[in-house]
Design a protein around this motif. Structure first.
Motif, short mmCIF file in Angstrom:
data_model
loop_
_atom_site.label_atom_id
_atom_site.label_comp_id
_atom_site.label_asym_id
_atom_site.label_seq_id
_atom_site.Cartn_x
_atom_site.Cartn_y
_atom_site.Cartn_z
N THR A 537 1.05 -1.25 -0.03
CA THR A 537 0.19 0.00 0.01
C THR A 537 0.85 1.36 0.07
O THR A 537 0.28 2.38 0.19
N LEU A 538 2.27 1.15 -0.49
CA LEU A 538 3.05 2.21 -0.08
C LEU A 538 2.90 2.87 -1.49
O LEU A 538 3.30 2.43 -2.77
N GLU A 539 2.39 4.29 -1.56
CA GLU A 539 2.35 4.98 -2.77
C GLU A 539 3.47 6.11 -2.69
O GLU A 539 3.49 7.06 -1.75
N LEU A 540 4.37 6.18 -3.64
CA LEU A 540 5.28 7.23 -3.92
C LEU A 540 4.88 7.95 -5.11
O LEU A 540 4.32 7.64 -6.10
N PRO A 541 5.40 9.27 -5.37
CA PRO A 541 5.20 9.98 -6.63
C PRO A 541 5.84 9.24 -7.59
O PRO A 541 7.03 8.52 -7.43
N PRO A 542 5.55 9.27 -8.89
CA PRO A 542 5.76 8.51 -9.98
C PRO A 542 7.54 8.93 -10.09
O PRO A 542 8.06 7.64 -10.53
N SER A 543 7.94 9.99 -10.04
CA SER A 543 9.34 10.17 -10.27
C SER A 543 10.15 9.22 -9.23
O SER A 543 11.31 8.81 -9.69
N GLN A 544 9.81 9.22 -8.01
CA GLN A 544 10.61 8.54 -6.97
C GLN A 544 10.30 6.94 -7.33
O GLN A 544 11.35 6.29 -7.16
N SER A 545 9.15 6.70 -7.57
CA SER A 545 8.89 5.19 -8.20
C SER A 545 9.99 4.79 -9.05
O SER A 545 10.41 3.66 -8.97
N LEU A 546 9.94 5.90 -10.06
CA LEU A 546 10.93 5.36 -11.32
C LEU A 546 12.09 5.29 -10.83
O LEU A 546 13.01 4.29 -11.36
N ASP A 547 12.63 6.10 -9.91
CA ASP A 547 14.23 6.00 -9.52
C ASP A 547 14.32 4.83 -8.87
O ASP A 547 15.41 4.26 -9.01
N LEU A 548 13.46 4.30 -7.81
CA LEU A 548 13.57 3.00 -7.56
C LEU A 548 13.59 1.88 -8.15
O LEU A 548 14.49 1.09 -8.06
N MET A 549 12.84 2.09 -9.20
CA MET A 549 12.63 0.79 -10.24
C MET A 549 13.95 0.85 -10.94
O MET A 549 14.63 -0.30 -11.07
N ARG A 550 14.41 2.07 -11.30
CA ARG A 550 15.65 2.24 -12.06
C ARG A 550 17.07 1.67 -11.11
O ARG A 550 17.89 1.11 -11.81
#
Length: 634
Positions: A537-550
């Protein structure tokens, strides 16, 4: 009698030359006006030469201080004004003066003016006392500068011979004797008396009052502006001049028991004043001469001690020497200041030069009176002191007008400066904005390149590795799956560069990447194991999510490309207010401190900084661990 020196007054002036020239014109005009006023107010200058021809004057020495009647014999004709020191040298005591005249029968009244007597006295007409000073023995009443006027009428004034008897108690050292006596119509004598009183009393009192006001005013200025030491010295001068000039109007030697002590104080004050005048003139010009100042101070101290310790018999000569020295010092300072003002156009003494010239002239006149070269006892330096104060006031007024003009122009100057500052600031902000915009564009390009490297680059590396590993066993479905994974990765990049309103749970975003990376690693013979907890259920801003994925994608790609490992462990967990990510493999390892690390490690460090997270790298043969700890916002 004591000599009076002027009180010069000045202050450093920094006005423009045009203001100086205007002030000088006014100063010169006022100087001329005051000089003319003084000359017009001094009928005594023309009257003191000799007694009127209608009066016959005689004098005789008394036998003691307490005489009540003159001797019958020994009368000597004298001319008024008379100082008995030349006739009876060294005589201190009582001298009787007898003045007689013939009064015509038709004249019913007359005016009688006694300009002065020195030091104290008693006056009687035809045997009737008409005036008597308070003390006729030491301490003598100091009536030397007091004019007296009587309106004579019958029966006090009689037809025929009238006798005016004047008893004078005096000390030969101080020009003891009788001044001019004038007889005439009441109107004429009243006018002469008014002129005498103006010069001998009223103007003297005015000068002392101005000196008192000046001392208080400049003392206050000095207390407010201690660095302006000229103000302090000028205030001290004003106080000393007030004490010295009081001799002109004092009627008693109190608090002293004799006039000798009073004169010692008066001359001591003049010496200290002359030293203060020297120091003031130097400070006013912004200069210091320590040796000259110390020498003047020591000389004045020696004079003061000599005056108070000398025997009474020698006090007369000592007083004369020190009075001349003090007076000549002040005159010399005036002369040097005038020369300095004439030779230097920017001299602060320049606007005061006319007033200092008056001071030098009156000081020279009074020294000549003191030494009896001029037969008079009228002193003018106390009166000239307020003329110099007028010059000081105009000097300060010019400075005030200059400051007022600057204050009036302050708003205009301030607006101009503010507008110039605003224009400069606007230009600077525009330049800064342009630089920030260019920097932002470059940053976006770098981020895009980094995302392409970490995302599509990793997918391409994995796909290439799969093709190299199984070149003959891949059919159309496998190739299509590779292309779809590349499309999904590209969509992730596009979504992350949009707005932040479509936030998705991190666990939901992690599922497709976890699936794709597991397929790539399995296809290359690497066992990949995942441990995920607390991020459903942890929601992050798309930019942070992308950085984490990358970040995860780059760490796995590095393990695939460089580690030659057989197993990779991935952990993504939420621990309180912190998100923890780690990737561990059992490959060959690498040098963490190597400054020539490739684009992969640089990308990991850059994304960690952008996320505000802590990056930990540990590597040795057989084990490499990449860990990220990112604080979560409340």
């Amino acid at each position: 009698m004591p000599h009076q020196e002027h009180l010069p007054q000045a202050r450093r002036q920094f006005a423009h030359r045009s203001s100086l020239r205007g002030a000088q014109a006014w100063l010169a005009a006022l100087t001329c006006a005051v000089v003319l006023l003084l000359l017009a107010a001094c009928p005594a200058l023309a009257a003191e030469g000799s007694a009127p021809s209608t009066l016959r004057a005689e004098a005789v020495r008394g036998t003691g201080w307490n005489d009540t009647a003159p001797p019958a014999e020994g009368w000597t004709p004298v001319a008024l004004p008379d100082s008995w020191a030349t006739r009876w040298p060294g005589f201190d005591g009582v001298v009787w003066y007898r003045l007689t005249w013939e009064q015509p029968e038709q004249a019913r009244e007359a005016g009688l003016l006694l300009h002065y007597l020195n030091m104290a006295g008693e006056v009687s007409l035809n045997g009737t006392t008409i005036s008597r000073d308070e003390s006729l023995v030491e301490p003598l009443t100091r009536a030397w500068n007091t004019p007296r006027y009587w309106l004579l009428a019958p029966p006090l004034l009689k037809t025929g011979t009238n006798t005016l008897l004047v008893r004078v108690s005096g000390l030969f050292a101080y020009q003891a004797g009788l001044g001019p006596v004038s007889l005439g119509t009441p109107a004429a004598m009243q006018a002469k008396f008014d002129g005498e009183r103006l010069v001998r009393r009223d103007l003297q009192v005015l000068g002392l009052a101005v000196s008192a006001a000046a001392s208080a005013f400049f003392a206050a200025l000095w207390l407010l502006r201690r660095r302006e030491t000229a103000y302090g010295w000028f205030a001290l001068m004003s106080v000393l001049w007030l004490v010295f000039g009081y001799n002109q109007i004092a009627t008693s030697p109190w608090p002293f028991a004799s006039n000798h002590a009073w004169q010692a104080l008066n001359t001591s004050t003049l010496l200290v004043f002359s030293v203060s005048y020297v120091v003031f003139a130097l400070r006013f010009c912004g200069r210091r001469m320590p040796r000259l100042e110390l020498a003047a101070l020591l000389l004045a101290a020696a004079g003061v001690l000599d005056l108070w310790l000398a025997p009474v018999a020698d006090l007369i000569e000592h007083r004369a020497i020190w009075t001349m020295l003090g007076g000549l010092t002040v005159i010399a300072v005036n002369g040097i200041s005038i020369v300095h003002a004439l030779r230097h156009r920017d001299s602060p003494m320049r606007p005061l030069a006319p007033f200092m010239a008056i001071s030098a002239l009156t000081g020279a006149h009074d020294l000549l009176v003191f030494t009896q070269v001029i037969d008079s006892n009228t002193y003018y330096t106390t009166m000239s002191s307020y003329v110099l104060l007028l010059g000081m006031a105009l000097t300060l007024a010019a400075q005030f007008v200059k400051s007022l003009k600057r204050i009036e122009n302050f708003n205009t100057e301030l607006i101009e400066e503010v507008n110039a500052a605003k224009a400069e600031l606007a230009a600077t902000l525009a330049q800064q904005h342009a630089l920030e915009l260019a920097h932002a564009r470059i940053g976006e390009r770098v981020n895009l390149v980094s995302d392409l490297h970490d995302g599509l680059g990793g997918m391409l590396v994995g796909s290439i590795a799969t093709l190299e590993h199984k070149p003959d066993n891949l059919g159309a479905p496998e190739l299509l799956a590779m292309l779809k994974r590349l499309r999904d990765d590209l969509r992730l990049i596009i979504d992350a560069t949009g707005d932040d309103h479509g936030a998705r749970a991190l666990g939901e975003l992690l599922v497709p990447m976890r699936h794709r990376s597991a397929q790539l690693l399995d296809a290359n013979g690497i066992d990949c194991r995942w441990e995920v907890s607390g991020i459903e259920t942890l929601e992050l801003p798309p930019s942070q999510s992308l950085d984490l994925m990358r970040f995860l994608q780059e760490a796995l790609t590095n393990a695939l490309k460089h580690s030659a490992s057989r197993r990779v462990d991935v952990k993504v967990a939420r621990a309180g207010a912190e998100l923890q990510l780690s990737v561990r493999d059992d490959g060959r390892g690498f040098a963490v401190e190597d400054q020539t690390a490739g684009a992969g490690l640089r990308s990991l460090r850059t994304r960690a900084r952008r996320l505000g997270a802590e990056l930990h790298l540990q590597s040795r043969p057989g084990e490499t661990r990449v860990a990220l700890r990112m604080p979560l916002a409340g």
